[in-house]
Design a protein around this motif. Structure first.
Motif, PDB file in Angstrom:
ATOM      1  N   LEU A   1       0.864  -1.180   0.000  1.00 10.67           N
ATOM      2  CA  LEU A   1       0.000   0.000   0.000  1.00 10.67           C
ATOM      3  C   LEU A   1       0.899   1.228   0.000  1.00 10.67           C
ATOM      4  O   LEU A   1       1.871   1.286   0.758  1.00 10.67           O
ATOM      5  CB  LEU A   1      -0.873   0.043   1.253  1.00 10.67           C
ATOM      6  CG  LEU A   1      -2.042  -0.926   1.417  1.00 10.67           C
ATOM      7  CD1 LEU A   1      -1.619  -2.383   1.353  1.00 10.67           C
ATOM      8  CD2 LEU A   1      -2.758  -0.642   2.740  1.00 10.67           C
ATOM      9  N   SER A   2       0.578   2.212  -0.840  1.00 12.42           N
ATOM     10  CA  SER A   2       1.460   3.366  -0.972  1.00 12.42           C
ATOM     11  C   SER A   2       0.683   4.665  -1.137  1.00 12.42           C
ATOM     12  O   SER A   2      -0.369   4.700  -1.777  1.00 12.42           O
ATOM     13  CB  SER A   2       2.384   3.173  -2.189  1.00 12.42           C
ATOM     14  OG  SER A   2       3.181   4.310  -2.410  1.00 12.42           O
ATOM     15  N   ARG A   3       1.230   5.732  -0.562  1.00 10.17           N
ATOM     16  CA  ARG A   3       0.698   7.065  -0.818  1.00 10.17           C
ATOM     17  C   ARG A   3       1.161   7.581  -2.173  1.00 10.17           C
ATOM     18  O   ARG A   3       0.565   8.518  -2.724  1.00 10.17           O
ATOM     19  CB  ARG A   3       1.168   8.034   0.273  1.00 10.17           C
ATOM     20  CG  ARG A   3       0.643   7.732   1.655  1.00 10.17           C
ATOM     21  CD  ARG A   3       1.048   8.837   2.615  1.00 10.17           C
ATOM     22  NE  ARG A   3       0.619   8.561   3.970  1.00 10.17           N
ATOM     23  CZ  ARG A   3      -0.616   8.758   4.429  1.00 10.17           C
ATOM     24  NH1 ARG A   3      -1.544   9.236   3.624  1.00 10.17           N
ATOM     25  NH2 ARG A   3      -0.915   8.492   5.682  1.00 10.17           N
ATOM     26  N   TYR A   4       2.232   6.991  -2.686  1.00  9.17           N
ATOM     27  CA  TYR A   4       2.841   7.449  -3.937  1.00  9.17           C
ATOM     28  C   TYR A   4       2.620   6.420  -5.050  1.00  9.17           C
ATOM     29  O   TYR A   4       2.639   5.209  -4.794  1.00  9.17           O
ATOM     30  CB  TYR A   4       4.347   7.657  -3.754  1.00  9.17           C
ATOM     31  CG  TYR A   4       4.713   8.651  -2.696  1.00  9.17           C
ATOM     32  CD1 TYR A   4       4.413  10.011  -2.848  1.00  9.17           C
ATOM     33  CD2 TYR A   4       5.366   8.256  -1.536  1.00  9.17           C
ATOM     34  CE1 TYR A   4       4.757  10.937  -1.884  1.00  9.17           C
ATOM     35  CE2 TYR A   4       5.705   9.181  -0.551  1.00  9.17           C
ATOM     36  CZ  TYR A   4       5.403  10.513  -0.740  1.00  9.17           C
ATOM     37  OH  TYR A   4       5.741  11.427   0.236  1.00  9.17           O
ATOM     38  N   PRO A   5       2.473   6.869  -6.274  1.00 12.79           N
ATOM     39  CA  PRO A   5       2.342   5.920  -7.387  1.00 12.79           C
ATOM     40  C   PRO A   5       3.656   5.216  -7.668  1.00 12.79           C
ATOM     41  O   PRO A   5       4.732   5.685  -7.285  1.00 12.79           O
ATOM     42  CB  PRO A   5       1.929   6.813  -8.567  1.00 12.79           C
ATOM     43  CG  PRO A   5       2.422   8.174  -8.212  1.00 12.79           C
ATOM     44  CD  PRO A   5       2.355   8.281  -6.718  1.00 12.79           C
ATOM     45  N   PHE A   6       3.558   4.075  -8.309  1.00 16.41           N
ATOM     46  CA  PHE A   6       4.757   3.357  -8.713  1.00 16.41           C
ATOM     47  C   PHE A   6       4.741   3.144 -10.215  1.00 16.41           C
ATOM     48  O   PHE A   6       3.685   3.029 -10.845  1.00 16.41           O
ATOM     49  CB  PHE A   6       4.934   2.028  -7.964  1.00 16.41           C
ATOM     50  CG  PHE A   6       3.709   1.448  -7.329  1.00 16.41           C
ATOM     51  CD1 PHE A   6       2.811   0.686  -8.043  1.00 16.41           C
ATOM     52  CD2 PHE A   6       3.470   1.657  -5.980  1.00 16.41           C
ATOM     53  CE1 PHE A   6       1.699   0.135  -7.438  1.00 16.41           C
ATOM     54  CE2 PHE A   6       2.365   1.109  -5.365  1.00 16.41           C
ATOM     55  CZ  PHE A   6       1.477   0.345  -6.101  1.00 16.41           C
TER      56      PHE A   6
ATOM     57  N   ARG B   1       8.195   9.214 -10.184  1.00 15.29           N
ATOM     58  CA  ARG B   1       8.748  10.547  -9.955  1.00 15.29           C
ATOM     59  C   ARG B   1       7.875  11.402  -9.046  1.00 15.29           C
ATOM     60  O   ARG B   1       8.341  12.359  -8.444  1.00 15.29           O
ATOM     61  CB  ARG B   1       8.963  11.268 -11.288  1.00 15.29           C
ATOM     62  CG  ARG B   1       7.693  11.510 -12.087  1.00 15.29           C
ATOM     63  CD  ARG B   1       8.028  12.145 -13.414  1.00 15.29           C
ATOM     64  NE  ARG B   1       6.830  12.416 -14.217  1.00 15.29           N
ATOM     65  CZ  ARG B   1       6.865  12.950 -15.425  1.00 15.29           C
ATOM     66  NH1 ARG B   1       8.039  13.261 -15.979  1.00 15.29           N
ATOM     67  NH2 ARG B   1       5.752  13.165 -16.092  1.00 15.29           N
ATOM     68  N   GLU B   2       6.578  11.048  -8.909  1.00 13.27           N
ATOM     69  CA  GLU B   2       5.712  11.782  -7.990  1.00 13.27           C
ATOM     70  C   GLU B   2       6.155  11.606  -6.538  1.00 13.27           C
ATOM     71  O   GLU B   2       5.759  12.366  -5.665  1.00 13.27           O
ATOM     72  CB  GLU B   2       4.256  11.323  -8.146  1.00 13.27           C
ATOM     73  CG  GLU B   2       3.568  11.815  -9.403  1.00 13.27           C
ATOM     74  CD  GLU B   2       3.831  10.913 -10.612  1.00 13.27           C
ATOM     75  OE1 GLU B   2       3.181  11.129 -11.657  1.00 13.27           O
ATOM     76  OE2 GLU B   2       4.676   9.997 -10.503  1.00 13.27           O
ATOM     77  N   ALA B   3       6.978  10.608  -6.300  1.00 20.08           N
ATOM     78  CA  ALA B   3       7.501  10.382  -4.953  1.00 20.08           C
ATOM     79  C   ALA B   3       8.681  11.298  -4.642  1.00 20.08           C
ATOM     80  O   ALA B   3       9.287  11.190  -3.574  1.00 20.08           O
ATOM     81  CB  ALA B   3       7.914   8.925  -4.792  1.00 20.08           C
TER      82      ALA B   3
END
Length: 271
Positions: free
Chosen positions: A71-76, A99-101
């Motif tokens: 589970l992530s707040r950021y896209p992969f 890169r959104e991370a």
């Protein structure tokens, strides 16, 4: 930028979805890796997990046992799985943050659930124990072949081995108990060292401090007895070692209603 990563063997994500939500609300990691989700992909409570503030979820599951999720707040940008030992038994999943991370872009996260190995530490008598050792041998081969630590990477999971003397309540009494036998601890440490993974917990909290992440359901008073083992791990590629700021076990989850026998491990990195 801080990146907070947690790992937790949840022992059924559907049964303990409220506990997942409580932990995420209280600790708010950026990434939560789960093991032993115990459900096929189409039964994962995806909407509930996303509603906790984690829109990006990837899962490899099967009915009734095993299963890993991130589970992530950021896209992969990439996801993948490895079928270990020629079996489709949902024990590995990986993502690379996009890169959104921001500062965490390009970091790859591997989530593993190593087989427990049964009760008898003998390959000839116990097929489950043989599978466990074969699984770790394949992890070692993967590490040597793919060089996962050649770029920023984090390996987490229930590795089902307490490798060091102070990772168990009694080194002497557990030498013949699966999860702390010399053949297992040597195998895990060799695959870690050969691929140059850094054991995050022991990097900041070295022995002789006793650290556990698992307490048996068989103990009538787990907290008072405190006969634990450190089975859940966070490893870092060596280029990330200096980013590590803290790491801890959320021990109190073991005392929640209908708990998992594992507690989450959480690392905070400054990227």
């Amino acid at each position: 930028m801080q990146l907070t990563v947690s790992t937790w063997n949840i022992n059924s994500v559907r049964l303990r979805i409220d506990q997942v939500g409580r932990f995420l609300k209280e600790r708010r990691p950026d990434i939560l890796c789960l093991q032993e989700t115990k459900c096929p992909n189409d039964k994962l409570p995806l909407k509930e997990l996303q509603a906790f503030g984690y829109p990006f979820v990837v899962h490899m599951g099967q009915k009734g046992y095993n299963g890993v999720a991130i589970l992530s707040r950021y896209p992969f940008t990439e996801t993948g799985v490895m079928e270990m030992c020629g079996r489709q038994d949902a024990r590995h999943i990986t993502v690379t943050l996009s890169r959104e991370a921001k500062a965490a872009a390009g970091v790859t996260i591997h989530n593993f659930y190593v087989p427990a190995g049964g009760d008898i530490p003998d390959q000839g008598l116990n097929e489950k124990f043989k599978h466990k050792l074969d699984f770790m041998a394949e992890m070692r081969s993967w590490g040597s072949r793919s060089k996962p630590t050649s770029a920023p990477a984090i390996l987490v999971g229930d590795l089902n081995v307490a490798p060091l003397e102070h990772d168990v309540w009694s080194h002497k009494q557990l030498l013949d108990v699966v999860s702390h036998t010399p053949v297992e601890t040597q195998a895990l440490e060799e695959l870690r060292q050969e691929a140059e993974w850094v054991d995050a917990m022991r990097a900041l909290r070295p022995e002789p401090e006793k650290i556990y992440s698992w307490w048996s359901y068989r103990s009538p008073d787990w907290a008072a007895a405190d006969k634990g083992r450190r089975l859940d791990h966070i490893w870092l590629s060596k280029d990330m070692k200096d980013t590590l700021r803290s790491i801890d076990v959320t021990r109190e989850t073991r005392g929640w209603d209908r708990p998992s026998d594992h507690a989450p491990v959480t690392a905070v990195l400054e990227l």
